[in-house]
Design a protein around this motif. Structure first.
Motif, PDB file in Angstrom:
ATOM      1  N   GLU A 102       0.822  -1.210   0.000  1.00 28.54           N
ATOM      2  CA  GLU A 102       0.000   0.000   0.000  1.00 28.54           C
ATOM      3  C   GLU A 102       0.861   1.268   0.000  1.00 28.54           C
ATOM      4  N   LEU A 103       2.166   1.107   0.255  1.00 27.41           N
ATOM      5  CA  LEU A 103       3.069   2.257   0.346  1.00 27.41           C
ATOM      6  C   LEU A 103       4.072   2.336  -0.799  1.00 27.41           C
ATOM      7  N   LEU A 104       4.384   1.209  -1.412  1.00 27.45           N
ATOM      8  CA  LEU A 104       5.419   1.187  -2.446  1.00 27.45           C
ATOM      9  C   LEU A 104       5.080   0.217  -3.561  1.00 27.45           C
ATOM     10  N   ILE A 105       5.356   0.629  -4.784  1.00 25.20           N
ATOM     11  CA  ILE A 105       5.484  -0.311  -5.903  1.00 25.20           C
ATOM     12  C   ILE A 105       6.976  -0.560  -6.053  1.00 25.20           C
ATOM     13  N   VAL A 106       7.362  -1.828  -6.123  1.00 29.45           N
ATOM     14  CA  VAL A 106       8.783  -2.189  -6.151  1.00 29.45           C
ATOM     15  C   VAL A 106       9.106  -2.963  -7.417  1.00 29.45           C
ATOM     16  N   GLU A 107      10.167  -2.542  -8.090  1.00 32.85           N
ATOM     17  CA  GLU A 107      10.727  -3.291  -9.212  1.00 32.85           C
ATOM     18  C   GLU A 107      12.181  -3.598  -8.872  1.00 32.85           C
ATOM     19  N   LEU A 108      12.650  -4.773  -9.239  1.00 33.45           N
ATOM     20  CA  LEU A 108      14.065  -5.092  -9.169  1.00 33.45           C
ATOM     21  C   LEU A 108      14.591  -5.111 -10.599  1.00 33.45           C
ATOM     22  N   LEU A 109      15.526  -4.189 -10.889  1.00 31.61           N
ATOM     23  CA  LEU A 109      15.946  -3.958 -12.266  1.00 31.61           C
ATOM     24  C   LEU A 109      17.379  -4.404 -12.510  1.00 31.61           C
ATOM     25  N   ASP A 110      17.628  -4.816 -13.759  1.00 32.99           N
ATOM     26  CA  ASP A 110      18.986  -5.180 -14.155  1.00 32.99           C
ATOM     27  C   ASP A 110      19.719  -3.947 -14.684  1.00 32.99           C
ATOM     28  N   GLU A 111      20.905  -4.167 -15.269  1.00 31.99           N
ATOM     29  CA  GLU A 111      21.727  -3.059 -15.764  1.00 31.99           C
ATOM     30  C   GLU A 111      21.033  -2.275 -16.873  1.00 31.99           C
ATOM     31  N   ASN A 112      20.083  -2.900 -17.563  1.00 32.35           N
ATOM     32  CA  ASN A 112      19.374  -2.245 -18.667  1.00 32.35           C
ATOM     33  C   ASN A 112      17.997  -1.740 -18.245  1.00 32.35           C
ATOM     34  N   ASN A 113      17.780  -1.666 -16.929  1.00 30.87           N
ATOM     35  CA  ASN A 113      16.513  -1.188 -16.361  1.00 30.87           C
ATOM     36  C   ASN A 113      15.322  -2.059 -16.733  1.00 30.87           C
ATOM     37  N   LYS A 114      15.595  -3.346 -16.916  1.00 39.15           N
ATOM     38  CA  LYS A 114      14.544  -4.323 -17.157  1.00 39.15           C
ATOM     39  C   LYS A 114      14.298  -5.112 -15.869  1.00 39.15           C
ATOM     40  N   VAL A 115      13.045  -5.477 -15.629  1.00 41.00           N
ATOM     41  CA  VAL A 115      12.695  -6.220 -14.409  1.00 41.00           C
ATOM     42  C   VAL A 115      13.309  -7.613 -14.455  1.00 41.00           C
ATOM     43  N   VAL A 116      13.989  -7.992 -13.365  1.00 37.64           N
ATOM     44  CA  VAL A 116      14.607  -9.313 -13.299  1.00 37.64           C
ATOM     45  C   VAL A 116      13.570 -10.342 -12.835  1.00 37.64           C
ATOM     46  N   GLU A 117      13.861 -11.615 -13.077  1.00 34.91           N
ATOM     47  CA  GLU A 117      12.982 -12.690 -12.599  1.00 34.91           C
ATOM     48  C   GLU A 117      13.053 -12.766 -11.078  1.00 34.91           C
ATOM     49  N   ASP A 118      11.957 -13.219 -10.467  1.00 38.96           N
ATOM     50  CA  ASP A 118      11.969 -13.454  -9.025  1.00 38.96           C
ATOM     51  C   ASP A 118      13.090 -14.434  -8.683  1.00 38.96           C
ATOM     52  N   GLY A 119      13.796 -14.163  -7.621  1.00 41.65           N
ATOM     53  CA  GLY A 119      14.909 -15.014  -7.221  1.00 41.65           C
ATOM     54  C   GLY A 119      16.240 -14.585  -7.799  1.00 41.65           C
ATOM     55  N   LYS A 120      16.222 -13.582  -8.691  1.00 41.37           N
ATOM     56  CA  LYS A 120      17.461 -13.049  -9.267  1.00 41.37           C
ATOM     57  C   LYS A 120      17.768 -11.699  -8.625  1.00 41.37           C
ATOM     58  N   LYS A 121      19.032 -11.367  -8.521  1.00 36.05           N
ATOM     59  CA  LYS A 121      19.381 -10.096  -7.899  1.00 36.05           C
ATOM     60  C   LYS A 121      19.136  -8.936  -8.855  1.00 36.05           C
ATOM     61  N   GLY A 122      18.683  -7.828  -8.297  1.00 31.31           N
ATOM     62  CA  GLY A 122      18.428  -6.635  -9.082  1.00 31.31           C
ATOM     63  C   GLY A 122      18.461  -5.407  -8.195  1.00 31.31           C
ATOM     64  N   GLU A 123      18.466  -4.235  -8.825  1.00 31.33           N
ATOM     65  CA  GLU A 123      18.516  -2.984  -8.067  1.00 31.33           C
ATOM     66  C   GLU A 123      17.110  -2.609  -7.608  1.00 31.33           C
ATOM     67  N   VAL A 124      16.954  -2.371  -6.320  1.00 34.17           N
ATOM     68  CA  VAL A 124      15.663  -2.014  -5.745  1.00 34.17           C
ATOM     69  C   VAL A 124      15.240  -0.643  -6.301  1.00 34.17           C
ATOM     70  N   THR A 125      14.101  -0.644  -6.980  1.00 31.68           N
ATOM     71  CA  THR A 125      13.602   0.559  -7.647  1.00 31.68           C
ATOM     72  C   THR A 125      12.169   0.778  -7.185  1.00 31.68           C
TER      73      THR A 125
END
Length: 428
Positions: A261-284
């Motif tokens: 209710e407070l945040l929409i979260v994406e985990l992004l790779d180096e190309n700003n694409k959403v990574v698969e669940d279980g893969k590391k990515g930048e918290v966005t």
């Protein structure tokens, strides 16, 4: 004011977030000079963003977009600003965030919900062992959350073991909010001064600023060290000024729960694409419910993994792993990629190391150089050899090692009048 979504289905959470997202994009287009320009430059209207997937039509927002240009993000008149906060400046100059009364209420809701997840209620007393001054948001968030729960609260501030123990013995807190590497010093003081800390009122530690778990959620070296000294429950929390929201572990201790209710979260790779669940990515993050300085697709610089398997606590929200490190803090040393938390974990395993700082710089051929400065009471060849062996065994590399007094290292950790201990310095 905020609808708790902790036990809602994935479909219900998505539907709620999409309604709030549509409100948000219309709001920032009308009120934020920065985001109006972004939409116009990309030939988008707010109506183009209807679903969570539509967010990917927008570019990411980065720290450099905010730095020195905070007023371009401000969506309220200045007379409606209730509180000013600043970031710690870990990745550059501090950024000022301006909060409305609504945003402070949101901050209180976030922390109260996080506290409830670790079992805190109105019968608890919380002792805060971090600062509430110097524009630090976290201290105020903890205070507001405790007030919302009607829990007792004592603001002692950082350091000074004697003062901490005086308050523990006097007010009998059940919960300490603390930077975990301070706990061994607190225990050492208790042992030297015959304080029966093992039978104190303290039941749990809410650990901030440093990880106490590995990626598989077992205790890391620091967490294991604390657990061996003191039989209290350890909980981790991760947050930032930019998101105004915390990912705090529940009693299952399997990662920090998302507040959808407070945040929409994406985990992004180096190309700003959403990574698969279980893969590391930048918290966005995209902030929901903020009226002062809302953010769309803001890249935090923190690298983590998203866990979606069912949690035993009954919440249906996903969880974030312990932070692997900051994207800008990645070190490539002698062919090995390292993040500071892995280096710190090695140092916490070495007997005799009291404190430390890590410095990374560029050498004459533009490669990363790693220098670890250690605070210890001993400085022998055997001690330095043990440190080097630990690094070689754990990380397969050996940085430059310097041993200084713990007092000297303490001074380095709080250089530039820092409001919290800084152990990593990027000189590149």
């Amino acid at each position: 004011m905020f609808q708790n979504l902790d036990t809602k289905s994935v479909e219900e959470i998505k539907a709620y977030q999409e309604i709030e997202l549509q409100k948000l994009v219309h709001y920032v287009y009308a009120q934020s000079p920065f985001y109006k320009k972004v939409f116009d430059e990309h030939q988008l209207t707010p109506n183009a963003i209807q679903t969570l997937e539509d967010l990917q039509q927008l570019p990411v927002t980065q720290k450099e977009d905010l730095n020195g240009k905070e007023e371009d993000f401000l969506c309220i008149p200045t007379h409606e600003i209730a509180e000013y906060f600043t970031t710690s400046g870990t990745l550059g100059d501090p950024i000022t965030f301006m909060y409305s009364e609504n945003d402070l209420e949101r901050l209180a809701y976030n922390e109260a919900t996080s506290f409830e997840g670790i079992g805190i209620n109105n019968k608890d007393i919380i002792q805060l062992m971090t600062t509430v001054d110097k524009g630090f948001m976290a201290g105020i968030a903890y205070y507001l959350g405790a007030r919302k729960l009607n829990a007792g609260f004592m603001r002692v501030g950082p350091g000074v073991p004697q003062m901490q123990w005086n308050m523990i013995q006097k007010i009998k807190p059940t919960t300490l909010i603390v930077v975990p590497s301070f706990i061994p010093h607190l225990v050492e003081f208790a042992e030297k001064n015959n304080i029966d800390y093992k039978n104190s009122s303290v039941k749990r530690l809410l650990c901030i600023g440093e990880p106490v778990r590995n990626q598989d959620f077992t205790l890391n070296a620091l967490g294991a060290k604390i657990a061996s000294l003191w039989d209290v429950e350890l909980f981790s929390t991760y947050a930032s000024t930019e998101m105004g929201t915390a990912f705090t572990e529940c009693e299952a201790k399997r990662g920090g729960h998302h507040h959808p209710e407070l945040l929409i979260v994406e985990l992004l790779d180096e190309n700003n694409k959403v990574v698969e669940d279980g893969k590391k990515g930048e918290v966005t993050i995209t902030t929901l419910g903020i009226t002062g300085m809302p953010l769309l697709r803001f890249k935090t610089g923190d690298i983590a993994i998203k866990h979606t398997e069912k949690c035993s606590c009954g919440r249906t929200t996903f969880r974030l792993s312990p932070i692997l490190g900051r994207k800008n803090h990645q070190v490539k040393f002698k062919g090995t990629t390292l993040y500071p938390p892995k280096i710190e974990d090695t140092l916490h395993q070495i007997k005799g190391v009291e404190n430390f700082v890590i410095e990374v710089s560029k050498n004459e051929i533009e490669m990363d150089d790693l220098h670890v400065l250690i605070g210890a009471q001993i400085n022998t060849k055997a001690f330095i050899s043990d440190i080097k062996e630990a690094f070689q065994s754990n990380l397969r590399v050996t940085p430059k090692i310097s041993v200084k007094t713990p007092k000297e290292i303490q001074g380095l950790m709080f250089r530039n009048n820092s409001r919290k201990p800084v152990r990593f310095f990027d000189l590149r």
